[in-house]
Design a protein around this motif. Structure first.
Motif, mmCIF file in Angstrom:
data_model
loop_
_atom_site.group_PDB
_atom_site.id
_atom_site.type_symbol
_atom_site.label_atom_id
_atom_site.label_comp_id
_atom_site.label_asym_id
_atom_site.label_seq_id
_atom_site.Cartn_x
_atom_site.Cartn_y
_atom_site.Cartn_z
ATOM 1 N N GLU A 35 131.077 21.832 62.469
ATOM 2 C CA GLU A 35 130.927 22.144 61.727
ATOM 3 C C GLU A 35 130.420 23.089 60.782
ATOM 4 O O GLU A 35 128.847 22.911 61.530
ATOM 5 N N LEU A 36 130.143 24.111 60.958
ATOM 6 C CA LEU A 36 129.547 25.222 59.658
ATOM 7 C C LEU A 36 129.115 24.863 58.446
ATOM 8 O O LEU A 36 129.619 24.287 57.688
ATOM 9 N N VAL A 37 127.674 24.143 58.374
ATOM 10 C CA VAL A 37 127.253 23.414 57.169
ATOM 11 C C VAL A 37 125.684 24.244 56.957
ATOM 12 O O VAL A 37 125.211 25.376 57.486
ATOM 13 N N GLY A 38 125.632 24.644 55.040
ATOM 14 C CA GLY A 38 124.362 25.115 55.061
ATOM 15 C C GLY A 38 123.345 24.968 54.143
ATOM 16 O O GLY A 38 123.202 23.587 54.269
ATOM 17 N N ILE A 58 130.728 27.830 54.697
ATOM 18 C CA ILE A 58 130.646 26.489 54.558
ATOM 19 C C ILE A 58 132.047 25.819 54.856
ATOM 20 O O ILE A 58 132.383 25.490 54.090
ATOM 21 N N GLY A 59 131.937 24.610 55.747
ATOM 22 C CA GLY A 59 132.986 23.248 55.618
ATOM 23 C C GLY A 59 133.585 24.131 56.677
ATOM 24 O O GLY A 59 134.507 23.023 57.249
#
Length: 68
Positions: free
Chosen positions: A65-68, A53-54
């Motif tokens: 951006e990888l977000v959760g 994440i991030g």
């Protein structure tokens, strides 16, 4: 390539640039021998890597951006 799941309108991205794959332990990314490379947090991806994440992913001039 239009056959891809995620299509980027980016002249610096290859037609089959990178693969994002869901696994039991999270998402993994792999560069598919692209001409300009795939970058995670400004580090060139040299082998498959698990994303966190991030993480900032750069493909051509496109930033994700990888977000959760």
């Amino acid at each position: 390539s239009p056959a891809c799941t995620l299509v980027l309108e980016d002249e610096y991205a290859s037609s089959r640039h990178a693969a994002l794959t869901p696994q039991a332990d999270g998402w993994w990314i792999e560069d598919l021998s692209s001409r300009n490379g795939t970058f995670i947090d400004d580090e060139r991806l040299m082998q498959p890597r698990q994303l966190r994440i991030g993480d900032i992913i750069r493909i051509g001039q496109t930033t994700l951006e990888l977000v959760g």
